[in-house]
Design a protein around this motif. Structure first.
Motif, PDB file in Angstrom:
ATOM      1  N   MET A   1       0.841  -1.160   0.000  1.00 39.94           N
ATOM      2  CA  MET A   1       0.000   0.000   0.000  1.00 39.94           C
ATOM      3  C   MET A   1       0.900   1.240   0.000  1.00 39.94           C
ATOM      4  N   THR A   2       0.517   2.215  -0.778  1.00 44.67           N
ATOM      5  CA  THR A   2       1.320   3.431  -0.876  1.00 44.67           C
ATOM      6  C   THR A   2       1.080   4.335   0.329  1.00 44.67           C
ATOM      7  N   GLY A   3       1.936   5.324   0.469  1.00 44.53           N
ATOM      8  CA  GLY A   3       1.794   6.286   1.552  1.00 44.53           C
ATOM      9  C   GLY A   3       0.507   7.075   1.442  1.00 44.53           C
ATOM     10  N   PHE A   4       0.074   7.334   0.199  1.00 46.90           N
ATOM     11  CA  PHE A   4      -1.147   8.096  -0.021  1.00 46.90           C
ATOM     12  C   PHE A   4      -2.366   7.304   0.441  1.00 46.90           C
ATOM     13  N   GLY A   5      -2.362   6.001   0.217  1.00 42.54           N
ATOM     14  CA  GLY A   5      -3.459   5.145   0.664  1.00 42.54           C
ATOM     15  C   GLY A   5      -3.542   5.092   2.184  1.00 42.54           C
ATOM     16  N   LYS A   6      -2.384   4.991   2.837  1.00 49.57           N
ATOM     17  CA  LYS A   6      -2.357   4.984   4.299  1.00 49.57           C
ATOM     18  C   LYS A   6      -2.865   6.307   4.858  1.00 49.57           C
ATOM     19  N   LYS A  66       4.390  15.180   3.029  1.00 44.79           N
ATOM     20  CA  LYS A  66       4.706  15.382   1.615  1.00 44.79           C
ATOM     21  C   LYS A  66       6.185  15.361   1.380  1.00 44.79           C
TER      22      LYS A  66
END
Length: 66
Positions: A1-6, A66
């Motif tokens: 899972m990507t950081g954006f999903g988390k 970010k």
């Protein structure tokens, strides 16, 4: 899972917790309500301040990720 999903999962959990707390509290002390006859005027001053602080913290956390 990507950081954006988390991040989206974390924000969802935060909003669920805030929603549960808000549903039990309803109106915070310091919110102003005027009732005259059939008219009710509600000024959610303290609620607006609390929501502003919470959103500021969330945006600060997102900005640092970010």
């Amino acid at each position: 899972m990507t950081g954006f999903g988390k991040l989206f999962i974390l924000l969802g959990v935060i909003f669920i917790v805030i929603g549960l707390i808000w549903s039990f509290i309803g109106k915070l002390p310091g919110d102003i309500t005027f009732k005259t006859g059939n008219t009710t005027i509600y000024f959610p001053i303290v609620t607006s301040i609390v929501v502003s602080i919470i959103l500021s913290v969330i945006f600060m956390i997102v900005g640092r990720l970010k």
